[in-house]
Design an enzyme around this catalytic site. Sequence first.
Site, mmCIF file in Angstrom:
data_model
loop_
_atom_site.group_PDB
_atom_site.id
_atom_site.type_symbol
_atom_site.label_atom_id
_atom_site.label_comp_id
_atom_site.label_asym_id
_atom_site.label_seq_id
_atom_site.Cartn_x
_atom_site.Cartn_y
_atom_site.Cartn_z
ATOM 1 N N HIS A 20 -2.483 -4.056 11.023
ATOM 2 C CA HIS A 20 -2.587 -3.356 12.560
ATOM 3 C C HIS A 20 -2.253 -4.381 13.664
ATOM 4 C CE1 HIS A 20 -4.563 -0.417 9.676
ATOM 5 N NE2 HIS A 20 -4.008 0.430 10.752
ATOM 6 N N CYS A 52 -3.171 -2.080 4.447
ATOM 7 C CA CYS A 52 -2.786 -0.914 4.656
ATOM 8 C C CYS A 52 -1.214 -0.751 4.635
ATOM 9 C CB CYS A 52 -3.226 -0.391 6.244
ATOM 10 S SG CYS A 52 -3.739 1.403 6.252
ATOM 11 N N TRP A 112 -8.131 14.971 7.393
ATOM 12 C CA TRP A 112 -7.040 14.728 8.422
ATOM 13 C C TRP A 112 -6.231 16.013 8.874
ATOM 14 C CZ3 TRP A 112 -4.952 9.050 6.657
ATOM 15 C CH2 TRP A 112 -5.946 8.343 7.137
ATOM 16 N N ILE A 134 0.937 -1.233 0.026
ATOM 17 C CA ILE A 134 0.022 -0.182 0.100
ATOM 18 C C ILE A 134 0.881 1.381 -0.089
ATOM 19 C CG2 ILE A 134 -1.789 1.173 1.277
ATOM 20 C CD1 ILE A 134 -2.723 -1.329 -0.248
ATOM 21 N N GLU A 188 8.268 5.119 1.487
ATOM 22 C CA GLU A 188 8.311 6.354 1.987
ATOM 23 C C GLU A 188 8.999 6.748 3.244
ATOM 24 O OE1 GLU A 188 3.888 6.701 2.692
ATOM 25 O OE2 GLU A 188 3.423 5.813 0.863
#
Length: 795
Positions: free
Chosen positions: A704, A736, A570, A440, A493
């Site tokens: 998670h 995610c 956000w 992701i 990232e």
Amino acid sequence: MSKMASHIVGYPRMDPKRELKFALESFWDGKSSAEDLQNVSADLRSSIWKQMSQAGIKYIPSNTFSYYDQVLDTTAMLGAVPPRFNWNGGEIGFDVYFSMARGNASVPAMEMTKWFDTNYHFIVPELGPDVKFSYASHKAVTEYKEAKGHGVETVPVLIGPVSYLLLSKPAWGVEKTFSVLSLLPKILPIYKEVVSELKAAGASWIQFDEPLLVTDLDSHKLQAFSEAYAELESTLSGLNVLVETYFADVPAEAFQTLTSLKGVTAYGFDLVRGTKTLELIKSGFPAGKYLFAGVVDGRNIWANDLAASLSVLRGLEGVVGKDKLVVSTSCSLLHTAVDLVNENKLDDEIKSWLAFAAQKVVEVNALAKALAGQKDEGFFSANAAAQASRKSSSRVTNEAVQKAAAALRGSDHRRATNVSARLDAQQKKLNLPILPTTTIGSFPQTIELRRVRREYKAKKISEEEYVASIKEEINKVVKLQEELDIDVLVHGEPERNDMVEYFGEQLSGFAFTANGWVQSYGSRCVKPPIIYGDVSRPKAMTVFWSSLAQSMTARPMKGMLTGPVTILNWSFVRNDQPRHETCYQIALAIKDEVEDLEKAGINVIQIDEAALREGLPLRKSEHAFYLDWAVHSFRITNCGIQDTTQIHTHMCYSNFNDIIHSIIDMDADVITIENSRSNENLLSVFREGVQYDAAIGPGVYDIHSPRIPSTEEIVDKIYEMLTVPETNILWVNPDCGLKTRKYTEVKPALSNMVAATKLLRTQLTVPRRLEGSFLSHCASIFEQTKAFLSYYLFE
């Protein structure tokens, strides 16, 4: 000192230094004891209670602290532990509590989803007809007594029984049609026990949060509120009872139900997001009852316009009586940053426009004192000056941006070709296998990586050293994905702190805090940017890193962007213009970036809209307008690119079934979406015959949770997806980003994901694109996969 009629709905659990976060993670990693965690938490609670008491607040909440989530605390209180966690009764301890929240080595966690339209996540209760409820967590009473021991009288806060049930879902294996409200008679005896214990401990007030009252409820659900409080009435006798609502207007029928509840002495309303409720109060508030007026915004960071609020409060005094009006926050301050005192990054002008949780407590008290005839003129005039400065500041308005956004009217900004034709053109260029694999976006953020970013920000290392370190990290991530044989890569990232903050720092009109942390779930905190002015993109933001990563591999490299709606939802957004106008400005900035990535040779671009669903208004009558501008904003970002450039979007933890047509209308080529914790709820919408021509990647495992899914488990997940008709191209990916995980978890999980995909590929002989009859192809896939699985899993 006598205290004025002031109240706080709830307060952040995370202090500005995030001590609770670090204490939780240390405990989970086995580096500290349960006692260490309890000590840190007790110190935090005590300092919060004392702070509110010293600020002059009369009605101070207790039991709003949580080790993970307040809904999970209620699940523990009711002993509603799903059987897979092997709880054997007694007081629920950390072991069972955190297993429910995070899963453990052998069983998955409970589902997590958004708390109404906020960026906070709660753990969804799993209920069925066979749940044996019991009073299994005495936390509410313990914390009330704890505060009393510090000399602070508090109002214990409980999630109300009806909202708790309406927030829950039928457990695994229970019919979807099961009515969770049928369990009301089973949970009310436990609520009675809790209330009786609180009374015995000396509580004089109790607060029930019933936020479901602001949503669209049918008469059957509204009746459940009446029945619940009628049943509790005798137990509540002798207590002052506040029923608190927040996040929106209370509809007229719900207002009638609420103000007629038996045993209730006070009602709390959000008068920031629920201005229409004012009319209902003025035309029919019950005599002799208390009104807790939520005039201080609990969800944003702007200083209150004290003069305007005081005017509203004085109008309400005439309706409910001077002695029955209490000044309050619009909702819990959980959703705002903690304390402006800790901010050294913000300049004085912007700082003067703001109020964080600690400052909002002071604002509530200042308004209560002003109502009581003790107005602090100096405080009010400083506030008026700050309000005027914000209205007139040249930093807020950019004429060119206003003009560009106004020019958007009149077009719907769609790509010229339909998605099926685009996917064909993209496949010719990308040449991907069946069931293409990807991730992701983010990869684990190691301690070393965080150190490099921190030192670069503090100017302790040069730009050359920083770029070299980030380049090395990207290279490592690219090589790992190639070794794992993932098809479409990401750069991981490493240069990004947060998916919104990273972009906000490079856009004009944004300001940033040093310690403006807000809890998202469990120990996870985010630091939302502050949008104070018109938004534009001075220069390219991601092209350098994406191009660098693409130069390291022959495989497609995804450009990674955050979408305009997510950046909006956000962030702490300016409240001086409509939200959609700000969103269109951000969309234009992201459009520039998408086109620059395409020019740089990036053929796959992911524009994350993780927060699209959470911005959906709580009332159905307002959905269409929001979805129209939100989806339009997404389309603006990529309307000008070639057919061969593949646009992905990603969405996480939310219930999407009710907005699936808007998701289709986004017109992305590929959508990757949270699925693993929701027990395939998402896939049911496709089983129900919704035609979706684009490609889809429902997450095959939950990132998670620290547990590593087996190859067999992932095969099973993919098999579930392959049996869904009307799905063109299926992608395989985690739920995610992997930022919060460790490499020791990520490597085996991704390895198992790729292995599961390859096993299924060997069994599937379906063409890359499905032509002709969908149903016959799906039947063929179903038969092949079923035969394969029965052999693979059971032989």
